[in-house]
Design an enzyme around this catalytic site. Structure first.
Site, PDB file in Angstrom:
ATOM      1  N   LYS A  87      23.581  40.879  13.875  1.00 47.44           N
ATOM      2  CA  LYS A  87      24.333  41.670  14.846  1.00 47.44           C
ATOM      3  C   LYS A  87      23.383  42.483  15.720  1.00 47.44           C
ATOM      4  O   LYS A  87      23.489  42.491  16.936  1.00 47.44           O
ATOM      5  CB  LYS A  87      25.323  42.593  14.114  1.00 47.44           C
ATOM      6  CG  LYS A  87      26.092  43.474  15.062  1.00 47.44           C
ATOM      7  CD  LYS A  87      27.168  44.289  14.397  1.00 47.44           C
ATOM      8  CE  LYS A  87      27.778  45.213  15.451  1.00 47.44           C
ATOM      9  NZ  LYS A  87      28.781  46.103  14.929  1.00 47.44           N
ATOM     10  N   GLU A 126      14.251  41.436   7.567  1.00 43.52           N
ATOM     11  CA  GLU A 126      14.255  40.225   6.734  1.00 43.52           C
ATOM     12  C   GLU A 126      14.528  38.987   7.581  1.00 43.52           C
ATOM     13  O   GLU A 126      13.847  37.966   7.485  1.00 43.52           O
ATOM     14  CB  GLU A 126      15.351  40.322   5.665  1.00 43.52           C
ATOM     15  CG  GLU A 126      15.108  41.350   4.584  1.00 43.52           C
ATOM     16  CD  GLU A 126      15.707  42.708   4.912  1.00 43.52           C
ATOM     17  OE1 GLU A 126      15.816  43.072   6.116  1.00 43.52           O
ATOM     18  OE2 GLU A 126      16.062  43.417   3.962  1.00 43.52           O
ATOM     19  N   GLY A 179      29.425  44.321  10.885  1.00 42.43           N
ATOM     20  CA  GLY A 179      28.679  43.244  10.225  1.00 42.43           C
ATOM     21  C   GLY A 179      29.462  42.591   9.096  1.00 42.43           C
ATOM     22  O   GLY A 179      29.580  41.362   9.017  1.00 42.43           O
ATOM     23  N   ARG A 180      30.034  43.401   8.202  1.00 38.87           N
ATOM     24  CA  ARG A 180      30.741  42.832   7.040  1.00 38.87           C
ATOM     25  C   ARG A 180      32.117  42.297   7.415  1.00 38.87           C
ATOM     26  O   ARG A 180      32.848  41.800   6.549  1.00 38.87           O
ATOM     27  CB  ARG A 180      30.809  43.860   5.911  1.00 38.87           C
ATOM     28  CG  ARG A 180      31.399  45.190   6.297  1.00 38.87           C
ATOM     29  CD  ARG A 180      31.141  46.267   5.246  1.00 38.87           C
ATOM     30  NE  ARG A 180      31.517  47.598   5.701  1.00 38.87           N
ATOM     31  CZ  ARG A 180      30.749  48.398   6.426  1.00 38.87           C
ATOM     32  NH1 ARG A 180      29.567  47.983   6.827  1.00 38.87           N
ATOM     33  NH2 ARG A 180      31.159  49.598   6.784  1.00 38.87           N
ATOM     34  N   GLU A 238      30.153  48.705   0.769  1.00 40.77           N
ATOM     35  CA  GLU A 238      29.522  49.218   1.990  1.00 40.77           C
ATOM     36  C   GLU A 238      30.569  49.952   2.829  1.00 40.77           C
ATOM     37  O   GLU A 238      30.250  50.905   3.537  1.00 40.77           O
ATOM     38  CB  GLU A 238      28.879  48.077   2.795  1.00 40.77           C
ATOM     39  CG  GLU A 238      27.892  48.573   3.839  1.00 40.77           C
ATOM     40  CD  GLU A 238      27.013  47.474   4.437  1.00 40.77           C
ATOM     41  OE1 GLU A 238      25.850  47.366   4.054  1.00 40.77           O
ATOM     42  OE2 GLU A 238      27.509  46.728   5.295  1.00 40.77           O
ATOM     43  N   HIS A 277      32.472  34.133 -21.781  1.00 38.88           N
ATOM     44  CA  HIS A 277      31.525  34.013 -22.896  1.00 38.88           C
ATOM     45  C   HIS A 277      30.345  34.953 -22.726  1.00 38.88           C
ATOM     46  O   HIS A 277      29.330  34.791 -23.388  1.00 38.88           O
ATOM     47  CB  HIS A 277      31.057  32.554 -22.999  1.00 38.88           C
ATOM     48  CG  HIS A 277      32.201  31.619 -23.200  1.00 38.88           C
ATOM     49  ND1 HIS A 277      32.731  31.352 -24.447  1.00 38.88           N
ATOM     50  CD2 HIS A 277      32.969  30.946 -22.307  1.00 38.88           C
ATOM     51  CE1 HIS A 277      33.760  30.526 -24.311  1.00 38.88           C
ATOM     52  NE2 HIS A 277      33.930  30.267 -23.024  1.00 38.88           N
ATOM     53  N   LYS A 324      15.508  51.584   4.474  1.00 40.46           N
ATOM     54  CA  LYS A 324      14.836  50.751   5.486  1.00 40.46           C
ATOM     55  C   LYS A 324      13.694  51.550   6.111  1.00 40.46           C
ATOM     56  O   LYS A 324      12.589  51.057   6.288  1.00 40.46           O
ATOM     57  CB  LYS A 324      15.806  50.372   6.609  1.00 40.46           C
ATOM     58  CG  LYS A 324      16.879  49.376   6.229  1.00 40.46           C
ATOM     59  CD  LYS A 324      17.671  49.014   7.487  1.00 40.46           C
ATOM     60  CE  LYS A 324      18.997  48.380   7.154  1.00 40.46           C
ATOM     61  NZ  LYS A 324      19.856  48.173   8.297  1.00 40.46           N
TER      62      LYS A 324
HETATM   63  O1  F6P Z   1      21.643  47.119   6.187  1.00 40.75           O
HETATM   64  C1  F6P Z   1      23.013  46.899   6.165  1.00 40.75           C
HETATM   65  C2  F6P Z   1      23.435  46.022   7.307  1.00 40.75           C
HETATM   66  O2  F6P Z   1      23.395  46.734   8.487  1.00 40.75           O
HETATM   67  C3  F6P Z   1      24.815  45.439   7.077  1.00 40.75           C
HETATM   68  O3  F6P Z   1      25.834  46.303   7.427  1.00 40.75           O
HETATM   69  C4  F6P Z   1      24.743  44.211   7.908  1.00 40.75           C
HETATM   70  O4  F6P Z   1      25.749  43.300   7.590  1.00 40.75           O
HETATM   71  C5  F6P Z   1      23.362  43.727   7.561  1.00 40.75           C
HETATM   72  O5  F6P Z   1      22.588  44.898   7.438  1.00 40.75           O
HETATM   73  C6  F6P Z   1      22.721  42.799   8.544  1.00 40.75           C
HETATM   74  O6  F6P Z   1      22.593  43.393   9.803  1.00 40.75           O
HETATM   75  P1  F6P Z   1      22.366  42.522  11.092  1.00 40.75           P
HETATM   76  O7  F6P Z   1      23.497  41.587  11.227  1.00 40.75           O
HETATM   77  O8  F6P Z   1      22.272  43.496  12.214  1.00 40.75           O
HETATM   78  O9  F6P Z   1      21.062  41.771  10.906  1.00 40.75           O
END
Ligand code: F6P
Length: 499
Positions: free
Chosen positions: A185, A191, A244-245, A330, A361, A471
């Site tokens: 987003k 990452e 995002g979620r 979140e 189990h 972060k």
């Molecule tokens: O660090 C949390 C977050 O901002 C989430 O809310 C989001 O889904 C995820 O990181 C990934 O963010 P982006 O889509 O901006 O890479």
């Protein structure tokens, strides 16, 4: 006033589940609701008429109707960030301008799917989707749930910065036939961008002349993607107001739409829209997300439950607990109210879970005999996902139903080690089939339930400032700018990287 309401809810007499069934012969039909081919059985929770009525009064006090209206009409209800939360506009419910915008962006996404399918951009057969959190969990879960195994494209979703996640895929994939989808987003997530750089390096090393020509970006920050080097024609934007979620419904769903077919994506949207309509139109005592939230609040605030366990009795839904962890924790893992005051209620429960029957189990011992009271959610699909001997699927379903029954009934024994107290609640969600439409409805149900919980708690479910500090500190540690962190962290760093 609201705290009085909680007091009166806490003062309601507690009846064991079996008594609730004995006292009301209509309990199953009253607390078993159906929508979009999904049966939601709340009868094995401690909800009863008077609890529902008391929660309905609380909901009115918290102006739930207005809040639902505000959500669905695109008002800026994410107050800490000053914007709307418009995931429902992706499904056709929202302000006309936002719905139009979402539809235009979906159209653009559909066109790109068609162009790629036609081979005009290259002969792709493999897709690496890079993203994390909401930019990965939804696509990965959906793909696992709906793939049949005979698709034209092989899709891998990679999120972790740990190269152990990406490397085996690069070893296996053909660089010339790989489409790289970067889903972010913000288009700033460390990452995702590190993984993207490594995939481009790999393509170069494998002799791909124009690696960036094999990239599609899914983002609400197209300028950043352009700056990063992605061609504008292969950027699929989505609105900043889609969290995002909650972004699976936007262009973040592109890889799934490409891998499984655009109609799968459309069916998922249609299923979700049906649930949106149900949520918008139904009275509280018939409203599935609302009833689920009443049960959640009952267990969290009145019975002191700190966790909720979700078990998918279907391998295809194995990633659903992970998806729900982000959606619920979140969203509702907050300590302050909308007014910024300290929250005195318990925020989101810790959501955990796994797959049945495996979990039986491993962790069910605690659910049956441990000292924690854990509300359990069972998910099962009536139609089998395999073509082996039907005994497999029958056994799966019977195990699922038996667990709910056993948690509730318990079993007395003179030997205390062998005694089961029972009266342990569960909700069972039974899908007729596992198709894009029913899955869309199921996910929309979870979104709305999370929202109702937030309204009852008086918190903002649409920001996530809690993830920022870690972060920031990771960057500070990497920069080594002389700012000392605590001694323990310094020691760990020294041991890992040397002095
Ligand atoms: O660090 C949390 C977050 O901002 C989430 O809310 C989001 O889904 C995820 O990181 C990934 O963010 P982006 O889509 O901006 O890479």
């Amino acid at each position: 006033m609201t705290s009085d309401r909680w007091q009166s809810l806490r003062a309601l007499p507690l009846s064991p589940l079996t008594h609730l069934f004995d006292a009301d012969s209509a309990r199953v039909s009253k607390f078993g609701l159906e929508q979009a081919g999904i049966y939601f059985d709340f009868s094995k929770t401690h909800l009863e008429d008077k609890t529902v009525a008391a929660f309905a009064e609380l909901a009115d006090e918290m102006r739930l109707s207005n809040r639902v209206e505000a959500l669905l009409s695109g008002e800026p209800i994410n107050i800490s960030e000053g914007r709307a939360a418009e995931h429902c506009a992706e499904r056709g419910i929202g302000s006309p301008a936002s719905v139009d915008n979402a539809q235009a962006l979906h159209q653009r996404m559909k066109s790109l799917v068609e162009i790629i399918d036609s081979g005009a951009l290259g002969e792709f057969t493999q897709i690496i989707h890079l993203g994390i959190g909401g930019s990965a969990l939804g696509p990965k879960m959906l793909h696992q749930a709906l793939k049949l195994g005979d698709e034209k494209y092989e899709l891998e979703v990679v999120s972790n910065i740990d190269g152990v996640a990406l490397e085996p895929i690069l070893e296996r994939f053909d660089a010339g036939k790989t489409l790289l989808v970067i889903a972010s987003k913000t288009f700033t997530t460390a990452e995702t961008l590190m993984n993207a750089r490594s995939v481009l390096d790999w393509m170069r090393e494998e002799g791909v002349a124009d690696p960036l020509g094999q990239v599609v970006a899914l983002t609400a920050n197209p300028e950043q993607a352009v700056e990063w080097g992605v061609d504008e024609t292969r950027i699929l934007p989505f609105s900043e107001t889609v969290g995002g979620r909650y972004s699976l419904w936007s262009s973040i769903g592109f890889s799934v739409a490409l891998a499984l077919g655009y109609e799968v994506f459309e069916n998922m949207l249609a299923g979700a829209a049906g649930m949106d309509q149900h949520f918008q139109d139904s009275p509280w005592d018939q409203n599935i997300p609302v009833l689920a939230a009443f049960a959640d609040q009952y267990y969290a605030q009145i019975r002191g439950c700190e966790t909720r366990a979700v078990f998918a009795y279907d391998e295809r839904l194995g990633l659903l607990p992970d998806y729900l962890q982000q959606l619920e924790m979140e969203s509702n893992g907050k300590s302050v109210t909308l007014e910024g005051e300290k929250l005195t209620l318990h925020s989101s429960p810790i959501v955990w879970g796994g797959v049945g029957t495996d979990a039986q189990h491993a962790v069910f011992q605690l659910l049956h005999q441990g000292t924690h009271l854990v509300p359990v959610e069972f998910l099962a699909v009536a139609e089998a996902g395999d073509s082996l001997d039907p005994a497999h699927h029958n056994g799966l379903l019977l195990n699922c139903f038996a667990q709910g029954a056993a948690l509730m009934a318990g079993k007395e024994s003179d030997d205390s080690h062998r005694n089961y107290e029972g009266d342990r609640p569960s909700v069972t969600i039974l899908l007729e089939d596992l198709e894009a439409c029913s899955l869309g409805a199921l996910l929309a149900f979870y979104e709305h339930r999370t929202f109702v919980n937030a309204v009852l708690l008086n918190i903002n479910p649409f920001d996530q400032f809690g993830v920022e500090l870690g972060k920031q500190m990771a960057n500070e540690l990497a920069d080594d700018d002389g700012n000392r962190l605590d001694a323990s962290t310094e020691e760990l760093k020294k041991r890992a990287f040397g002095a």
